[in-house]
Design an enzyme around this catalytic site. Sequence first.
Site, PDB file in Angstrom:
ATOM      1  N   LYS A   1       8.789  65.480  42.838  1.00 48.94           N
ATOM      2  CA  LYS A   1       8.012  66.555  42.217  1.00 48.94           C
ATOM      3  C   LYS A   1       8.865  67.468  41.342  1.00 48.94           C
ATOM      4  O   LYS A   1       8.353  68.164  40.477  1.00 48.94           O
ATOM      5  CB  LYS A   1       7.283  67.366  43.286  1.00 48.94           C
TER       6      LYS A   1
ATOM      7  N   GLY B   1      17.343  65.968  44.648  1.00 51.70           N
ATOM      8  CA  GLY B   1      16.986  66.843  45.761  1.00 51.70           C
ATOM      9  C   GLY B   1      17.807  68.114  45.847  1.00 51.70           C
ATOM     10  O   GLY B   1      18.468  68.524  44.885  1.00 51.70           O
TER      11      GLY B   1
ATOM     12  N   GLY C   1       3.893  63.859  45.762  1.00 49.00           N
ATOM     13  CA  GLY C   1       3.352  62.752  46.548  1.00 49.00           C
ATOM     14  C   GLY C   1       2.516  63.253  47.714  1.00 49.00           C
ATOM     15  O   GLY C   1       2.898  64.216  48.391  1.00 49.00           O
TER      16      GLY C   1
ATOM     17  N   GLY D   1      26.465  80.944  54.492  1.00 50.06           N
ATOM     18  CA  GLY D   1      26.996  82.307  54.416  1.00 50.06           C
ATOM     19  C   GLY D   1      28.500  82.312  54.168  1.00 50.06           C
ATOM     20  O   GLY D   1      28.994  83.070  53.326  1.00 50.06           O
TER      21      GLY D   1
ATOM     22  N   GLY E   1      19.409  79.528  58.080  1.00 54.25           N
ATOM     23  CA  GLY E   1      19.012  78.165  58.422  1.00 54.25           C
ATOM     24  C   GLY E   1      17.966  77.635  57.442  1.00 54.25           C
ATOM     25  O   GLY E   1      17.578  78.324  56.498  1.00 54.25           O
TER      26      GLY E   1
ATOM     27  N   LEU F   1      22.327  67.496  57.004  1.00 52.33           N
ATOM     28  CA  LEU F   1      23.498  67.167  56.196  1.00 52.33           C
ATOM     29  C   LEU F   1      23.169  66.001  55.278  1.00 52.33           C
ATOM     30  O   LEU F   1      22.448  65.070  55.672  1.00 52.33           O
ATOM     31  CB  LEU F   1      24.677  66.789  57.102  1.00 52.33           C
TER      32      LEU F   1
ATOM     33  N   HIS G   1      54.626  60.266  55.388  1.00 53.31           N
ATOM     34  CA  HIS G   1      55.315  61.552  55.394  1.00 53.31           C
ATOM     35  C   HIS G   1      55.752  61.890  53.974  1.00 53.31           C
ATOM     36  O   HIS G   1      56.275  61.019  53.282  1.00 53.31           O
ATOM     37  CB  HIS G   1      56.552  61.472  56.297  1.00 53.31           C
TER      38      HIS G   1
HETATM   39  P1  FAD Z   1      16.466  66.940  49.938  1.00 54.12           P
HETATM   40  O1  FAD Z   1      17.795  66.834  49.330  1.00 54.12           O
HETATM   41  O2  FAD Z   1      15.972  68.314  50.261  1.00 54.12           O
HETATM   42  O3  FAD Z   1      15.456  66.235  48.941  1.00 54.12           O
HETATM   43  C1  FAD Z   1      14.093  66.257  49.143  1.00 54.12           C
HETATM   44  C2  FAD Z   1      13.410  65.972  47.825  1.00 54.12           C
HETATM   45  O4  FAD Z   1      12.036  65.723  48.068  1.00 54.12           O
HETATM   46  C3  FAD Z   1      13.449  67.127  46.834  1.00 54.12           C
HETATM   47  O5  FAD Z   1      13.903  66.674  45.590  1.00 54.12           O
HETATM   48  C4  FAD Z   1      11.992  67.588  46.733  1.00 54.12           C
HETATM   49  O6  FAD Z   1      11.642  68.062  45.446  1.00 54.12           O
HETATM   50  C5  FAD Z   1      11.254  66.304  47.027  1.00 54.12           C
HETATM   51  N1  FAD Z   1       9.905  66.493  47.560  1.00 54.12           N
HETATM   52  C6  FAD Z   1       9.504  67.256  48.601  1.00 54.12           C
HETATM   53  N2  FAD Z   1       8.165  67.118  48.813  1.00 54.12           N
HETATM   54  C7  FAD Z   1       7.731  66.240  47.874  1.00 54.12           C
HETATM   55  C8  FAD Z   1       6.463  65.685  47.586  1.00 54.12           C
HETATM   56  N3  FAD Z   1       5.372  65.965  48.323  1.00 54.12           N
HETATM   57  N4  FAD Z   1       6.361  64.836  46.542  1.00 54.12           N
HETATM   58  C9  FAD Z   1       7.449  64.516  45.793  1.00 54.12           C
HETATM   59  N5  FAD Z   1       8.670  64.997  46.035  1.00 54.12           N
HETATM   60  C10 FAD Z   1       8.819  65.842  47.070  1.00 54.12           C
HETATM   61  N6  FAD Z   1      24.977  69.033  53.129  1.00 54.12           N
HETATM   62  C11 FAD Z   1      26.152  68.395  53.220  1.00 54.12           C
HETATM   63  O7  FAD Z   1      26.222  67.343  53.855  1.00 54.12           O
HETATM   64  N7  FAD Z   1      27.270  68.869  52.604  1.00 54.12           N
HETATM   65  C12 FAD Z   1      27.247  70.015  51.900  1.00 54.12           C
HETATM   66  O8  FAD Z   1      28.273  70.416  51.362  1.00 54.12           O
HETATM   67  C13 FAD Z   1      26.031  70.720  51.799  1.00 54.12           C
HETATM   68  N8  FAD Z   1      25.963  71.862  51.098  1.00 54.12           N
HETATM   69  C14 FAD Z   1      24.766  72.514  50.998  1.00 54.12           C
HETATM   70  C15 FAD Z   1      24.736  73.713  50.297  1.00 54.12           C
HETATM   71  C16 FAD Z   1      23.554  74.405  50.181  1.00 54.12           C
HETATM   72  C17 FAD Z   1      23.527  75.704  49.405  1.00 54.12           C
HETATM   73  C18 FAD Z   1      22.370  73.882  50.765  1.00 54.12           C
HETATM   74  C19 FAD Z   1      21.067  74.609  50.612  1.00 54.12           C
HETATM   75  C20 FAD Z   1      22.398  72.700  51.464  1.00 54.12           C
HETATM   76  C21 FAD Z   1      23.607  72.011  51.601  1.00 54.12           C
HETATM   77  N9  FAD Z   1      23.699  70.828  52.319  1.00 54.12           N
HETATM   78  C22 FAD Z   1      24.894  70.183  52.431  1.00 54.12           C
HETATM   79  C23 FAD Z   1      22.533  70.230  52.973  1.00 54.12           C
HETATM   80  C24 FAD Z   1      21.978  69.086  52.103  1.00 54.12           C
HETATM   81  O9  FAD Z   1      21.637  69.584  50.839  1.00 54.12           O
HETATM   82  C25 FAD Z   1      20.775  68.472  52.780  1.00 54.12           C
HETATM   83  O10 FAD Z   1      21.101  68.080  54.091  1.00 54.12           O
HETATM   84  C26 FAD Z   1      20.300  67.235  52.011  1.00 54.12           C
HETATM   85  O11 FAD Z   1      19.980  67.572  50.683  1.00 54.12           O
HETATM   86  C27 FAD Z   1      19.075  66.610  52.693  1.00 54.12           C
HETATM   87  O12 FAD Z   1      18.678  65.503  51.975  1.00 54.12           O
HETATM   88  P2  FAD Z   1      17.177  64.980  51.985  1.00 54.12           P
HETATM   89  O13 FAD Z   1      17.179  63.749  51.152  1.00 54.12           O
HETATM   90  O14 FAD Z   1      16.679  64.897  53.370  1.00 54.12           O
HETATM   91  O15 FAD Z   1      16.319  66.112  51.284  1.00 54.12           O
HETATM   92  P1  NAI Z   2      23.116  77.608  59.635  1.00 55.74           P
HETATM   93  O1  NAI Z   2      22.210  77.111  60.668  1.00 55.74           O
HETATM   94  O2  NAI Z   2      24.406  76.949  59.375  1.00 55.74           O
HETATM   95  O3  NAI Z   2      23.475  79.133  59.943  1.00 55.74           O
HETATM   96  C1  NAI Z   2      22.512  80.135  60.081  1.00 55.74           C
HETATM   97  C2  NAI Z   2      23.127  81.297  60.812  1.00 55.74           C
HETATM   98  O4  NAI Z   2      22.224  82.383  60.772  1.00 55.74           O
HETATM   99  C3  NAI Z   2      23.399  81.001  62.279  1.00 55.74           C
HETATM  100  O5  NAI Z   2      24.692  81.424  62.587  1.00 55.74           O
HETATM  101  C4  NAI Z   2      22.341  81.815  63.004  1.00 55.74           C
HETATM  102  O6  NAI Z   2      22.739  82.236  64.283  1.00 55.74           O
HETATM  103  C5  NAI Z   2      22.174  82.988  62.056  1.00 55.74           C
HETATM  104  N1  NAI Z   2      20.899  83.687  62.141  1.00 55.74           N
HETATM  105  C6  NAI Z   2      19.668  83.174  62.370  1.00 55.74           C
HETATM  106  N2  NAI Z   2      18.740  84.157  62.331  1.00 55.74           N
HETATM  107  C7  NAI Z   2      19.398  85.304  62.064  1.00 55.74           C
HETATM  108  C8  NAI Z   2      18.993  86.664  61.888  1.00 55.74           C
HETATM  109  N3  NAI Z   2      17.724  87.028  61.952  1.00 55.74           N
HETATM  110  N4  NAI Z   2      19.946  87.573  61.626  1.00 55.74           N
HETATM  111  C9  NAI Z   2      21.258  87.231  61.541  1.00 55.74           C
HETATM  112  N5  NAI Z   2      21.690  85.960  61.688  1.00 55.74           N
HETATM  113  C10 NAI Z   2      20.775  85.020  61.946  1.00 55.74           C
HETATM  114  O7  NAI Z   2      22.221  77.706  58.325  1.00 55.74           O
HETATM  115  P2  NAI Z   2      22.585  77.948  56.799  1.00 55.74           P
HETATM  116  O8  NAI Z   2      23.939  78.516  56.652  1.00 55.74           O
HETATM  117  O9  NAI Z   2      21.423  78.682  56.242  1.00 55.74           O
HETATM  118  O10 NAI Z   2      22.587  76.477  56.226  1.00 55.74           O
HETATM  119  C11 NAI Z   2      21.397  75.676  56.286  1.00 55.74           C
HETATM  120  C12 NAI Z   2      21.718  74.242  56.455  1.00 55.74           C
HETATM  121  O11 NAI Z   2      22.333  73.713  55.307  1.00 55.74           O
HETATM  122  C13 NAI Z   2      22.629  73.997  57.620  1.00 55.74           C
HETATM  123  O12 NAI Z   2      21.924  73.233  58.574  1.00 55.74           O
HETATM  124  C14 NAI Z   2      23.770  73.226  57.097  1.00 55.74           C
HETATM  125  O13 NAI Z   2      23.986  72.064  57.835  1.00 55.74           O
HETATM  126  C15 NAI Z   2      23.388  72.862  55.674  1.00 55.74           C
HETATM  127  N6  NAI Z   2      24.546  73.141  54.858  1.00 55.74           N
HETATM  128  C16 NAI Z   2      25.646  72.344  54.995  1.00 55.74           C
HETATM  129  C17 NAI Z   2      26.781  72.600  54.310  1.00 55.74           C
HETATM  130  C18 NAI Z   2      27.955  71.754  54.519  1.00 55.74           C
HETATM  131  O14 NAI Z   2      27.837  70.706  55.134  1.00 55.74           O
HETATM  132  N7  NAI Z   2      29.134  72.140  54.030  1.00 55.74           N
HETATM  133  C19 NAI Z   2      26.874  73.712  53.359  1.00 55.74           C
HETATM  134  C20 NAI Z   2      25.683  74.512  53.320  1.00 55.74           C
HETATM  135  C21 NAI Z   2      24.569  74.194  54.024  1.00 55.74           C
END
Ligand code: FAD
Ligand code: NAI
Length: 466
Positions: free
Chosen positions: A34, A40, A115, A185, A272, A320, A445
């Site tokens: 979409k 994504g 979808g 964060g 989260g 992830l 090393h």
């Molecule tokens: P998504 O990547 O969310 O993709 C879902 C897709 O489905 C989207 O493009 C959406 O538009 C589409 N969609 C939804 N509903 C519909 C519909 N009805 N019809 C058509 N299309 C639709 N994870 C890591 O492992 N390493 C990281 O460093 C990391 N950094 C992150 C940083 C941030 C700021 C955030 C927010 C997340 C991060 N994550 C990271 C988490 C990671 O982005 C997600 O775990 C991952 O994108 C999940 O993949 P997915 O394919 O399940 O869904």
């Molecule tokens: P997170 O689950 O990592 O952290 C959220 C934090 O907010 C927790 O520590 C929780 O206790 C706290 N929290 C919840 N409610 C609260 C409240 N009302 N007030 C204060 N604190 C509160 O979620 P985050 O950082 O939003 O990331 C979302 C997801 O994206 C995660 O599941 C993460 O796996 C994924 N992600 C992964 C990355 C990576 O692999 N490097 C990078 C960024 C995101």
Amino acid sequence: MATYDLVVIGTGPGGYVCAVRASQLGMKVAVVEKNATLGGTCLNVGCMPSKALLHASEMFEEAGHSFAKMGVSVSSPKLDLPAMMNFKQQGIDGNVKGVEFLMKKNKIDVLKGTGKILGSGKVEVSADGKSQVVETKNIVIATGSDIARLKGIEIDEKRIVSSTGALSLDKVPGKLLIVGAGVIGLELGSVWHRLGAEVVVVEFLDRILPGMDGEIAKQFQRILEKQGFAFKLAAKVTAVDTSGKSLKATIEPAAGGAAETLEADVVLVCIGRVPYTDALGLKEAGVALDPRGRVQIDPHFATSLKGIYAIGDVVAGPMLAHKAEDEGVAVAEIIAGQAGHVNYDVIPGVVYTTPEVSSVGKTEEELKQAGTAYTVGKFPFTANGRSKVNQTTDGFVKILADAKTDRVLGVHIIGREAGEMIHEACVLMEFGGSAEDLARTCHAHPTRSEAIKEAALAVGKRAIHM
Ligand code: FAD
Ligand code: NAI
């Protein structure tokens, strides 16, 4: 006759990887997306843009603070934020184009639109007021997740932002208040702190990075505090007053008590993410959700409706990208009649700060709770030659092994490049290897990875350099 063997809804890392694997296995595949671009959350507003800004801001910080001591004399670096944002966008565009290329290369049809599942074998795709129904033998839901919101605090993506807004601020905030000391964060806090913002993180729990090993989280908090982060643990933001020039956030102790007010230019809400199932028509189609709103699946990714599967952030498990990808591969193989499988005991997690934090397997808290007898081996980077010469000695490696069998159960690292270093532990754990196996593996090393070998030696109380 079904038009497709498989229609995947969503083109994040779960969806597009699933589509590629299914095509490799001989299926006729379409993806539905979409958004205007493929890839994504991960490619557009997640992993990739955040890592681009982490890299660029780290270079800025290094140029300002580390070059001089190495004898590299440069004038004080100046921030060109629009250029940095352009660098980020180039990274996004390059990766999105890469996914478009993969779709073409694998002859996967891209259906642009939203979808909706009409039932087993039928997906409606709607865009610009028009819709078409495609028929397919199998459907994979890979619709990902969305930001979790705080009641009563409206995200405008300008002053009160989610990660999406925090990846595109048009100026460095003087004061950035972050709600949630999780991965987002700490990563995005690092970006803006390096670029000059004062950062305060308010966390509901009494620790940062819940889920990570407690000792690692404690030391990481100290390192971040040394860098200039301020933490308010066991506290919650209950309101943000937007009426004035600066925001006024009300912060209360999590256990209740007197509130205080903190001023900020920008508030980042990152507490989260929640599964995203809007507009999919799951209820009408009869696809069951679990109590937390995630699509319910069996161990083979099958939903309650025949021929419909789900993977990635929209189902249970760590949110992830690599977990989503591995599930995408596994479900494609299962649909093709193979034995697709994901080992959830060996999924690494990385926080891409400086230093990085990486982790795989069990934490010490989890082993204690399970009553597993374990041994610990630790090795600090202060005793690692390469880290010493580079003067990047923050952090340590911690290995947890079964006390009886010596099998490695968990590896946790804080340190530069910890996200790259974790994978030898993953491979070892996939093969059920022991600390002894790691300790007897020759490591080049001088490398930082030698700290892993030394930590493995330390499990048997025989580290050489400590
Ligand atoms: P998504 O990547 O969310 O993709 C879902 C897709 O489905 C989207 O493009 C959406 O538009 C589409 N969609 C939804 N509903 C519909 C519909 N009805 N019809 C058509 N299309 C639709 N994870 C890591 O492992 N390493 C990281 O460093 C990391 N950094 C992150 C940083 C941030 C700021 C955030 C927010 C997340 C991060 N994550 C990271 C988490 C990671 O982005 C997600 O775990 C991952 O994108 C999940 O993949 P997915 O394919 O399940 O869904
Ligand atoms: P997170 O689950 O990592 O952290 C959220 C934090 O907010 C927790 O520590 C929780 O206790 C706290 N929290 C919840 N409610 C609260 C409240 N009302 N007030 C204060 N604190 C509160 O979620 P985050 O950082 O939003 O990331 C979302 C997801 O994206 C995660 O599941 C993460 O796996 C994924 N992600 C992964 C990355 C990576 O692999 N490097 C990078 C960024 C995101």
